[in-house]
Write a protein that holds these residues in place. Sequence first.
Motif, short mmCIF file in Angstrom:
data_model
loop_
_atom_site.label_atom_id
_atom_site.label_comp_id
_atom_site.label_asym_id
_atom_site.label_seq_id
_atom_site.Cartn_x
_atom_site.Cartn_y
_atom_site.Cartn_z
N ALA A 1 45.14 -68.09 -21.89
CA ALA A 1 45.99 -67.10 -22.58
C ALA A 1 45.53 -66.81 -23.99
N ARG A 2 44.94 -67.80 -24.66
CA ARG A 2 44.69 -67.64 -26.09
C ARG A 2 43.23 -67.45 -26.47
N TYR A 3 42.30 -68.02 -25.71
CA TYR A 3 40.90 -67.98 -26.16
C TYR A 3 40.47 -66.53 -26.39
N PRO A 4 39.83 -66.14 -27.46
CA PRO A 4 39.26 -66.97 -28.53
C PRO A 4 40.24 -67.34 -29.65
N GLY A 5 41.49 -66.83 -29.62
CA GLY A 5 42.44 -67.18 -30.68
C GLY A 5 43.66 -66.28 -30.56
N GLY A 6 44.64 -66.49 -31.39
CA GLY A 6 45.83 -65.65 -31.37
C GLY A 6 46.70 -65.89 -30.16
N ASN A 7 47.61 -64.92 -29.89
CA ASN A 7 48.42 -64.96 -28.67
C ASN A 7 49.23 -66.26 -28.53
N GLU A 8 49.72 -66.79 -29.66
CA GLU A 8 50.27 -68.15 -29.63
C GLU A 8 51.53 -68.30 -28.80
N ILE A 9 52.42 -67.29 -28.88
CA ILE A 9 53.69 -67.44 -28.16
C ILE A 9 53.46 -67.45 -26.65
N VAL A 10 52.64 -66.50 -26.19
CA VAL A 10 52.29 -66.50 -24.77
C VAL A 10 51.56 -67.81 -24.42
N GLY A 11 50.67 -68.24 -25.31
CA GLY A 11 49.92 -69.48 -25.08
C GLY A 11 50.84 -70.67 -24.90
N ASP A 12 51.90 -70.74 -25.72
CA ASP A 12 52.84 -71.86 -25.61
C ASP A 12 53.55 -71.85 -24.26
N ALA A 13 53.97 -70.67 -23.82
CA ALA A 13 54.65 -70.58 -22.51
C ALA A 13 53.68 -71.00 -21.40
N MET A 14 52.42 -70.57 -21.52
CA MET A 14 51.43 -70.92 -20.49
C MET A 14 51.13 -72.42 -20.51
N GLU A 15 51.14 -73.00 -21.72
CA GLU A 15 50.92 -74.44 -21.81
C GLU A 15 52.03 -75.20 -21.09
N THR A 16 53.26 -74.77 -21.32
CA THR A 16 54.39 -75.42 -20.63
C THR A 16 54.26 -75.25 -19.11
N PHE A 17 53.89 -74.03 -18.69
CA PHE A 17 53.64 -73.80 -17.25
C PHE A 17 52.62 -74.81 -16.73
N GLY A 18 51.49 -74.93 -17.44
CA GLY A 18 50.40 -75.81 -16.99
C GLY A 18 50.80 -77.27 -16.99
N ASN A 19 51.48 -77.70 -18.05
CA ASN A 19 51.89 -79.10 -18.13
C ASN A 19 52.76 -79.49 -16.95
N ARG A 20 53.74 -78.63 -16.64
CA ARG A 20 54.66 -78.98 -15.54
C ARG A 20 53.96 -78.90 -14.19
N LEU A 21 53.10 -77.90 -14.04
CA LEU A 21 52.31 -77.80 -12.81
C LEU A 21 51.45 -79.06 -12.63
N GLY A 22 50.82 -79.49 -13.72
CA GLY A 22 49.95 -80.67 -13.66
C GLY A 22 50.73 -81.94 -13.37
N LEU A 23 51.92 -82.06 -13.97
CA LEU A 23 52.75 -83.24 -13.71
C LEU A 23 53.16 -83.26 -12.23
N ALA A 24 53.55 -82.09 -11.71
CA ALA A 24 53.92 -82.00 -10.29
C ALA A 24 52.72 -82.36 -9.42
N PHE A 25 51.54 -81.86 -9.79
CA PHE A 25 50.31 -82.17 -9.05
C PHE A 25 50.10 -83.68 -8.99
N GLN A 26 50.31 -84.35 -10.14
CA GLN A 26 50.10 -85.79 -10.19
C GLN A 26 51.11 -86.54 -9.32
N ILE A 27 52.36 -86.08 -9.32
CA ILE A 27 53.38 -86.73 -8.50
C ILE A 27 53.02 -86.60 -7.01
N ILE A 28 52.58 -85.40 -6.62
CA ILE A 28 52.16 -85.21 -5.22
C ILE A 28 50.93 -86.07 -4.92
#
Lengths: 331, 331
Positions: B191-218
């Motif tokens: 969402a952010r590379y090469p920079g900027g877009n921080e608000i969208v980036g934060d939402a995408m980070e939360t998306f990824g973190n939860r997806l990754g945690l779910a992946f690990q539980i599975i």
Amino acid sequence: MPAMKSSREALSVLLEPVADGMERMRAVLAAQLQETSPAVSDMTEHVRRFRGKGLRAALVLLVGEATGNTTDEHASVAAIVEMIHLATLVHDDILDGATVRRRVACVNERWDNQTAVLLGDFLYARAFALSTDLSSRLASRLLAETTRGICVGEIEQSTRRYDFELAQTTYEKIASAKTGILYGTACTLGARYPGGNEIVGDAMETFGNRLGLAFQIIDDCLDLTASTQGLGKSVGTDVEDGKITLPVLRVYSHADEDQRAAIRDVYTRPGLTDRAARLREVCDLEPGLVYARNRARTLLHAALKNLKNLPDTPARGALFGMAEFVSERGF
Amino acid sequence: MPAMKSSREALSVLLEPVADGMERMRAVLAAQLQETSPAVSDMTEHVRRFRGKGLRAALVLLVGEATGNTTDEHASVAAIVEMIHLATLVHDDILDGATVRRRVACVNERWDNQTAVLLGDFLYARAFALSTDLSSRLASRLLAETTRGICVGEIEQSTRRYDFELAQTTYEKIASAKTGILYGTACTLGARYPGGNEIVGDAMETFGNRLGLAFQIIDDCLDLTASTQGLGKSVGTDVEDGKITLPVLRVYSHADEDQRAAIRDVYTRPGLTDRAARLREVCDLEPGLVYARNRARTLLHAALKNLKNLPDTPARGALFGMAEFVSERGF
């Protein structure tokens, strides 16, 4: 151990031109090793006790001074170089099966291989993270490339274990990759960071590479001759691990077939204990050690030629002293 | 294994919106794994055969598309993320004592621990070196910090082995650190590379973190239930290594004292073989597995909420599909 103590004192006198920088470097290092996770801080606390000689960090600072290139960030660059060195040490302990490093139990002895792998990874990551906070990307770039080179050198070395036909040039190529390269990069960064100064940087890199290669050759000699107590780390590990170092290569190449068979037997017979002592029994290592130390001196001489265009300053004097220290060191 | 094959096919259909990017990502990865040193290229060739699902790389590209932020460098960023993941896998194999990874013998099985440590270090170094060549420093910065976080998570995990009193929140904190964080960073970078877009980036980070945690539980569920052949990597390694994962935590916390003692015995009795099978004998894991899978679904639901402001594109659809894939996957 009075000899060792006075040797440490000699080193401390040598580093006086950059004493302030070294202190700042240690403060940065200490801050970087702090972690809020108690499990991690318990381990990094342990690593801090390795302390070490800080030669690579000192080179960043001394070359910075000697080339008139010192910046506010040099202490951080020096700390990063030292952290990468610490990471290689922690992982090296796994590789070597060494049990004593600098008079402190190795990480993999006190915890286990798992933990040692993770702690080394943590140190690498911390080092790279800190490098990305610097104003210039030069340190990140050179150190990532250097770390890759160190890994390649170590991998090459591990494939050449028990290879008594190793050419001296191959041995030196591997020793340059695993040790010389980080010395070279420390010196380049001292001269060039944050950028520019390429010609001086190249000369300093050559100085560092040769100094580092000489350091490694002396290290390989000490592994055969020193006591664990005197050196402060496990000795004889090269023989245990099947690493054929320059002194042994030299002796082997001049030995007759019976002696060669005896040497190979010491390296390879299953279950043999204290192989380094056995090796000293089956052959006279002295000519090999003399040859290797002479080779190190030749390299140091070649290294110092690269300092000829630098102005006569205490820092330049200290670089000459460093070469002498490497050649004479007993630890 | 027809189910698995169709599952792989389903994933490939899912990734169609970024098929070109994935191909470029694989080309970058292949180029990075090439080395002039034959010893190293022999090993990296071996790692290439792991291939893997490339989920983390796909997230960089899909989130890039879904947020309208794709650049020419996204494929390289994706390759770097995948290399860091490969490095953690190689080092993880040392930690786990696992012998089969993706149907290819592990590095530490075919060579030895030494080599596996060095190869992992090499992959980390290559990844960081490539990141320093990018036009923006954002990838270097976030990925160095992420790698540090992964190490901290793994170290925390290793200190919590055989800890049956582990709170679910601590388990999730550790799983987030060791797995969620790299998913989160992959999405942020998309969402952010090469920079900027921080608000969208934060939402995408939360998306990824939860997806990754779910992946690990599975993943932790599959380690208890799947076959080595179906999953393509060693199973039952968590029980062997004393890792108390969510399904087991749940069963243990609802068990009576006799059953708890039996469970602890399966984890700890010296010399016991095939501990995962023994565990299935001494207790009914099913309620724990159901609970864990439900928890994963809840997390995936929470993850998807972060996509609500994105325009309706094929890439956004693929991110929804990715969540479903994580929840339903059998490999």
